[in-house]
Design a protein around this motif. Structure first.
Motif, short mmCIF file in Angstrom:
data_model
loop_
_atom_site.label_atom_id
_atom_site.label_comp_id
_atom_site.label_asym_id
_atom_site.label_seq_id
_atom_site.Cartn_x
_atom_site.Cartn_y
_atom_site.Cartn_z
N LEU A 16 47.85 31.66 31.75
CA LEU A 16 46.46 32.31 31.19
C LEU A 16 46.41 33.44 31.25
N LEU A 17 47.31 34.21 32.19
CA LEU A 17 46.96 35.76 32.12
C LEU A 17 47.72 36.30 30.76
N GLN A 18 48.89 35.65 30.41
CA GLN A 18 49.20 36.15 29.08
C GLN A 18 48.21 35.64 27.75
N GLN A 19 47.69 34.37 27.87
CA GLN A 19 46.68 33.81 27.13
C GLN A 19 45.40 34.92 26.82
N HIS A 20 45.19 35.56 27.92
CA HIS A 20 44.05 36.42 28.03
C HIS A 20 44.38 37.91 27.85
N ARG A 21 45.70 38.37 27.67
CA ARG A 21 46.13 39.73 28.05
C ARG A 21 45.30 40.63 27.14
N GLY A 22 44.75 40.16 26.11
CA GLY A 22 43.57 41.17 25.36
C GLY A 22 42.52 41.51 26.23
N VAL A 23 42.17 40.94 27.25
CA VAL A 23 40.96 41.27 28.12
C VAL A 23 41.49 42.42 28.96
N LEU A 24 42.88 42.17 29.34
CA LEU A 24 43.40 43.25 30.34
C LEU A 24 43.26 44.60 29.53
N MET A 25 43.99 44.54 28.32
CA MET A 25 44.15 45.74 27.40
C MET A 25 42.92 46.32 27.12
N LYS A 26 41.81 45.70 26.85
CA LYS A 26 40.32 45.99 26.47
C LYS A 26 39.79 46.75 27.62
N VAL A 27 39.84 46.23 28.72
CA VAL A 27 39.08 46.87 30.01
C VAL A 27 40.00 47.85 30.53
N ALA A 28 41.38 48.15 30.30
CA ALA A 28 42.21 49.17 30.86
C ALA A 28 41.83 50.26 29.75
N GLY A 29 41.64 50.02 28.42
CA GLY A 29 41.40 50.77 27.54
C GLY A 29 40.04 51.76 27.37
N THR A 30 39.15 50.80 28.07
CA THR A 30 37.85 51.28 28.04
C THR A 30 37.83 52.05 29.23
N TYR A 31 38.55 52.01 30.58
CA TYR A 31 38.53 52.74 31.76
C TYR A 31 39.45 53.91 31.83
N VAL A 42 46.55 48.33 34.03
CA VAL A 42 46.60 46.97 33.73
C VAL A 42 47.59 46.27 34.88
N GLN A 43 48.74 47.02 35.32
CA GLN A 43 49.25 46.67 36.46
C GLN A 43 48.24 46.15 37.72
N GLU A 44 47.44 47.23 38.05
CA GLU A 44 46.53 46.95 39.12
C GLU A 44 45.79 45.71 38.94
N ILE A 45 45.44 45.64 37.78
CA ILE A 45 44.33 44.39 37.40
C ILE A 45 45.11 43.14 37.61
N ALA A 46 46.36 43.14 37.05
CA ALA A 46 47.20 41.74 37.28
C ALA A 46 47.51 41.51 38.48
N THR A 47 47.82 42.63 39.27
CA THR A 47 47.87 42.23 40.73
C THR A 47 46.89 41.85 41.49
N GLN A 48 45.71 42.50 41.36
CA GLN A 48 44.31 41.82 41.99
C GLN A 48 44.15 40.46 41.36
N LEU A 49 44.36 40.13 40.18
CA LEU A 49 44.24 38.64 39.75
C LEU A 49 45.09 37.79 40.29
N TRP A 50 46.30 38.27 40.39
CA TRP A 50 47.20 37.29 41.38
C TRP A 50 46.91 37.13 42.65
N ARG A 51 46.34 38.18 43.57
CA ARG A 51 45.96 37.93 44.70
C ARG A 51 44.65 37.22 44.83
N ALA A 52 43.91 37.15 43.89
CA ALA A 52 42.60 36.14 43.92
C ALA A 52 42.91 34.96 43.25
N TRP A 53 43.97 34.71 42.74
CA TRP A 53 44.10 33.29 42.09
C TRP A 53 44.05 32.20 43.19
N PRO A 54 44.49 32.08 44.38
CA PRO A 54 44.16 30.95 45.16
C PRO A 54 42.54 30.61 45.22
N ASP A 55 41.79 31.52 44.99
CA ASP A 55 40.40 31.32 45.04
C ASP A 55 39.79 31.25 43.52
#
Length: 167
Positions: A16-31, A42-55
């Motif tokens: 799912l992360l790979q499928q929606h990688r464009g979201v990561l790139m767009k958000v990171a590119g905007t900020y 991008v790395q920080e977002i991916a890390t936080q997504l992994w931490r939140a994944w169980p929920d």
């Protein structure tokens, strides 16, 4: 509780992360405008997504959940990096995000003005603009940002008005 089994969860997240990688790139590119900062974000977002994944609730759209976390991380990133910084300093690296299709001088100027406008907005307004420019519905924007649809519509209307005044 995540109804996915542990095996499913461990294989679904990377897919799912790979499928929606464009979201990561767009958000990171905007900020984040400097390439190293974008990579870090991008790395920080991916890390936080992994931490939140169980929920994560698979009954809800993954992209909405992902946007919400990505934007929260990005907004926190901007707030921590821009304390005491003048808005003009945010613009120094916008040139590497410019639309490559804008080959003509006038088109390039319009793109640059749009990026300057976006970069000068507070983090929540930047998030609204990002979602609006990606053609998300007001309902989707409200879900991602935790706002009412009415509030989203009002804020978008005000942003459009400010954009018309500045451009």
């Amino acid at each position: 509780m995540n109804p996915l089994t542990d095996t499913d969860a461990s294989t679904d997240f990377p897919r799912l992360l790979q499928q929606h990688r464009g979201v990561l790139m767009k958000v990171a590119g905007t900020y984040a405008w400097h390439p190293d900062d974008r990579d870090d974000l991008v790395q920080e977002i991916a890390t936080q997504l992994w931490r939140a994944w169980p929920d994560y609730d698979p009954a809800r759209p993954f992209s909405t959940w992902m946007y919400r976390i990505a934007l929260n991380v990005a907004i926190s990133h901007v707030r921590s990096r821009t304390r005491g910084m003048q808005p003009e300093a945010w613009h120094e690296d916008h040139h590497d995000l410019a639309d490559p299709r804008a080959h003509d001088h006038e088109g390039r100027q319009h793109v640059d003005l749009l990026y300057r406008f976006i970069q000068a907005q507070p983090p929540l307004d930047r998030a609204l603009l990002l979602l609006y420019l990606e053609d998300h519905s007001y309902r989707e924007m409200a879900d991602v940002l935790g706002l009412s649809e009415t509030n989203v519509a009002t804020k978008i209307g005000r942003l459009k008005q400010r954009l018309r005044q500045e451009l």
